[in-house]
Write an enzyme that holds these catalytic residues in place. Structure first.
Site, PDB file in Angstrom:
ATOM      1  N   TYR A  10      -6.604  -3.188  12.902  1.00 19.34           N
ATOM      2  CA  TYR A  10      -7.440  -2.054  12.488  1.00 19.34           C
ATOM      3  C   TYR A  10      -8.894  -2.256  12.907  1.00 19.34           C
ATOM      4  O   TYR A  10      -9.800  -1.971  12.132  1.00 19.34           O
ATOM      5  CB  TYR A  10      -7.330  -1.863  10.969  1.00 19.34           C
ATOM      6  N   TRP A  26       0.060   3.798  12.979  1.00 17.12           N
ATOM      7  CA  TRP A  26       0.146   3.847  11.517  1.00 17.12           C
ATOM      8  C   TRP A  26      -0.652   5.042  11.044  1.00 17.12           C
ATOM      9  O   TRP A  26      -1.838   5.074  11.247  1.00 17.12           O
ATOM     10  CB  TRP A  26      -0.411   2.563  10.891  1.00 17.12           C
ATOM     11  N   ASP A  64       0.818  -1.206   0.000  1.00 15.25           N
ATOM     12  CA  ASP A  64       0.000   0.000   0.000  1.00 15.25           C
ATOM     13  C   ASP A  64       0.857   1.264   0.000  1.00 15.25           C
ATOM     14  O   ASP A  64       0.693   2.127   0.844  1.00 15.25           O
ATOM     15  CB  ASP A  64      -0.905  -0.074   1.248  1.00 15.25           C
ATOM     16  N   GLU A  66       3.355  -8.072   7.408  1.00 14.04           N
ATOM     17  CA  GLU A  66       2.078  -8.682   7.047  1.00 14.04           C
ATOM     18  C   GLU A  66       2.194  -9.828   6.051  1.00 14.04           C
ATOM     19  O   GLU A  66       1.479  -9.867   5.039  1.00 14.04           O
ATOM     20  CB  GLU A  66       1.098  -7.608   6.554  1.00 14.04           C
TER      21      GLU A  66
HETATM   22  C1  E9O Z   1       0.183  -2.301   5.807  1.00 18.16           C
HETATM   23  C2  E9O Z   1       0.306  -0.849   5.488  1.00 18.16           C
HETATM   24  O1  E9O Z   1       1.321  -0.695   4.535  1.00 18.16           O
HETATM   25  N1  E9O Z   1      -0.976  -2.516   6.662  1.00 18.16           N
HETATM   26  C3  E9O Z   1      -2.211  -1.984   6.083  1.00 18.16           C
HETATM   27  C4  E9O Z   1      -2.054  -0.452   6.013  1.00 18.16           C
HETATM   28  C5  E9O Z   1      -3.321   0.313   5.600  1.00 18.16           C
HETATM   29  O2  E9O Z   1      -3.468   1.472   5.978  1.00 18.16           O
HETATM   30  C6  E9O Z   1      -0.992  -0.250   4.981  1.00 18.16           C
HETATM   31  O3  E9O Z   1      -0.806   1.081   4.620  1.00 18.16           O
HETATM   32  O4  E9O Z   1      -4.155  -0.227   4.909  1.00 18.16           O
HETATM   33  C7  E9O Z   1      -3.389  -2.515   6.740  1.00 18.16           C
HETATM   34  C8  E9O Z   1      -3.707  -3.917   6.288  1.00 18.16           C
HETATM   35  C9  E9O Z   1      -5.096  -4.205   6.670  1.00 18.16           C
HETATM   36  C10 E9O Z   1      -5.531  -5.585   6.395  1.00 18.16           C
HETATM   37  C11 E9O Z   1      -7.021  -5.574   6.373  1.00 18.16           C
HETATM   38  C12 E9O Z   1      -7.600  -6.839   6.759  1.00 18.16           C
HETATM   39  C13 E9O Z   1      -9.089  -6.767   6.835  1.00 18.16           C
HETATM   40  C14 E9O Z   1      -9.542  -7.593   7.991  1.00 18.16           C
HETATM   41  C15 E9O Z   1     -10.671  -8.484   7.778  1.00 18.16           C
END
Ligand code: E9O
Length: 594
Positions: A464, A545, A160, A409
């Site tokens: 999150y 974050w 991302d 991740e």
């Molecule tokens: C990595 C980061 O580079 N983690 C992401 C961050 C984001 O803001 C990104 O910028 O989206 C979050 C990953 C979220 C995974 C979602 C899973 C949904 C759960 C059921």
């Protein structure tokens, strides 16, 4: 790998500035080493993508060309002449006139070309760099290049942040004597009030002598031999928030004459995970801070000293004591700065996006098993191994670096994850037995299905709740978050920290309700997380974050980039920055972790 610096036996000149620039206009692989016929000039260091108005350049997939004239200083006669790139993203071929002098894959680690005997001191040559921005299953980070219906290559990737490319860090030419110091490794322990320092010097023929010099300039220890140890009595420790650095002056001598000299800074400190505690110098350390990015307007991922200073000022203003180099190794100067200012660093590899579950569906790659010969198999792991070697070689001597984060991740919940990661963990521990290891766990992985956490020392969790799930419902989010985190702590009995939690926020949007995207929601979301953290005894840290908004590829979840910054992309505080400052500086009562 030593960083580039002048010493009594070494000189350095900078090749930063404006270089001729063109996107590849030739079919085939023939290098464009003739004078580039182009009206464009690109700034070095900078990513090239945002410099120009032409979308063909910004969205280009493949090779771009950088070129400039270089003259080797005429005084370097009889010396080794080395060309050093801080990084070229993602792969580079380097030519001196028509001759290929270096090739490197991996966008965030340095590499060199030895020009000795290729170009003579005093002579001028045309330096050309072919920059390849393509990410594949054989690069770290990985990606996929496909050919669209219009016949053009299209790059997709699983992370991302925008796929910035170019020469984003400084380029330098330096000299060393023909017999030279190749590498220095320093590790430290503490024995009561003394520091125990082990060192190893890799060097050409000759005798090695070293001395440690404190910040006042006093010699506090001396030793001889390529490998050895010494004590520093009444040592000043390197502490978070109170840096103290010694110089290790290393000399390669022959018959009383100094053949080569190099000064390596080091700090005396220990890092240890004991039970569910993270200890620095034997004292429990609680991380406050951010996951960051190298990302600014116009420069993209280009390193910039003014932004370096300003970002650290803002972090310190918030009460941050640490940050994670999400999601790739940062410019070496960032770590030097952290060393000097007592900021703690979790040093992360560029292994982001080893997870087809998160983005695979959107990019058309998934659903498939993440770790398999067809997806991320031996070739990916070989690139990951090479990247780990280069990272540890570059950053091993930084006291600020207290932990390696070897992936962000990954699909650690999927079959194949253990086979993929076990050799990488083993390798990293061999490369550096002194620092704990972690990986940042994705939301799909939880204590019940994760397959690799027991291989690591610290449980670093990205969550999150209240954003991607339970959106707008912080009460429900609070319950699940607590169960989830307690699950990790109970199953593995290791320190737990949050390496990502955050909510996208549009500055200026306000609401009296729990309205996602409002400034209040971001603050409430963080406060909810903090209530949970404070209830979990195994908790050792919180990295929000993100520090600042940052550029991403286009997406329906992204409005001009990812807006989870506590600061905007131009570093203006959102309300949450003030809330964090109150918590992390103790204005809310006690500081977290105390
Ligand atoms: C990595 C980061 O580079 N983690 C992401 C961050 C984001 O803001 C990104 O910028 O989206 C979050 C990953 C979220 C995974 C979602 C899973 C949904 C759960 C059921």
């Amino acid at each position: 790998m030593l960083s580039v610096t002048t010493t009594s036996t070494r000189d350095v000149t900078s090749l930063d500035g404006l270089w001729r620039f063109a996107i590849d206009s030739r079919a085939g692989d023939e290098p464009w080493t003739a004078r580039l016929d182009t009206p464009l000039e690109a700034a070095v260091p900078a990513s090239y993508n945002d410099l120009f108005t032409d979308p063909e350049i910004r969205d280009h997939v493949g090779i771009t060309w950088y070129q400039r004239q270089v003259r080797i200083p005429r005084g370097w006669v009889g010396q080794r002449t080395v060309l050093r790139f801080g990084s070229v993203t993602h792969a580079a071929k380097v030519y001196a006139d028509d001759r290929l002098v270096a090739e490197h894959t991996g966008g965030y680690t340095p590499f060199e070309a030895d020009l000795t005997g290729v170009v003579e001191p005093g002579a001028e040559f045309r330096l050309t760099v072919a920059v390849d921005n393509r990410l594949t299953a054989e690069t770290i980070p990985p990606g996929t290049v496909s050919v669209g219906q219009d016949g053009r290559e299209k790059q997709s990737y699983l992370h991302d942040f925008y796929n910035y490319a170019g020469i984003a860090r400084s380029v330098r030419l330096y000299s060393t004597p023909p017999r030279f110091i190749e590498d220095i490794t320093v590790t430290t322990e503490v024995d009561g009030s003394a520091g125990l320092v082990d060192y190893r010097v890799d060097a050409g023929e000759g005798a090695v002598r070293v001395r440690a010099v404190d910040e006042s300039g006093a010699v506090v220890a001396e030793a001889e031999g390529a490998q050895g140890s010494f004590r520093i009595e009444d040592v000043e420790l390197w502490r978070p928030g109170a840096a103290y650095l010694y110089d290790l002056v290393v000399e390669l001598v022959d018959g009383g004459e100094v053949v080569d000299a190099y000064t390596q800074q080091f700090g005396v400190r220990t890092v240890e995970v004991r039970g569910a505690q993270f200890l620095i110098n034997g004292e429990p350390f609680y991380f406050t801070g951010f996951g960051k990015h190298e990302d600014t307007v116009v420069r993209g991922k280009g390193h910039d000293q003014a932004h370096l200073v300003h970002d650290f000022q803002l972090m310190q203003w918030c009460g941050a004591n640490s940050f994670r180099t999400a999601h790739y190794p940062y410019d070496e100067e960032v770590l030097d700065f952290a060393d000097r200012h007592g900021i703690v660093v979790i040093d992360e590899t560029a292994a982001v996006g080893l997870n087809l579950g998160v983005q695979g569906g959107l990019t058309g790659i998934g659903p498939q098993p993440t770790f398999s010969p067809e997806t991320f198999g031996d070739a990916t792991r070989a690139a990951h191994e090479q990247h780990l070697r280069e990272l540890v070689a570059r950053d091993k001597n930084h006291p600020s670096v207290v932990m390696w984060c070897i992936a962000n991740e990954p699909a650690s919940n999927e079959d194949g994850a253990r086979e993929y990661f076990e050799p990488l963990v083993k390798l990293t521990r061999e490369l550096d037995p002194t620092r704990p290891l972690t990986y940042a766990a994705v939301m799909f992985a939880h204590a019940g299905n994760d397959q690799i956490a027991d291989l690591f020392d610290v449980l670093a969790i990205n969550r999150y709740y209240g954003w991607y799930v339970f959106t707008g419902d912080l009460a429900a989010a609070e319950d699940v978050l607590e169960q989830d985190l307690r699950g990790w702590a109970q199953r593995f009995g290791k320190p737990v920290m949050m390496t990502e939690y955050g909510a996208d926020t549009q500055p200026g949007l306000h609401s009296v309700w729990d309205a996602p995207w409002s400034e209040e929601y971001q603050s409430d979301f963080l406060a909810m997380n903090h209530r949970v953290f404070d209830r979990i005894p195994e908790f050792v840290g919180e990295h929000v974050w993100n520090f600042a908004d940052f550029a991403t590829g286009p997406g329906i979840h992204r409005v001009d980039g990812n807006k989870k910054g506590v600061f905007t992309r131009d570093r203006k505080p959102k309300s949450a920055a003030f809330a964090l400052r109150r918590r992390w500086t103790g204005l809310d009562g006690r500081k977290p972790g105390q």
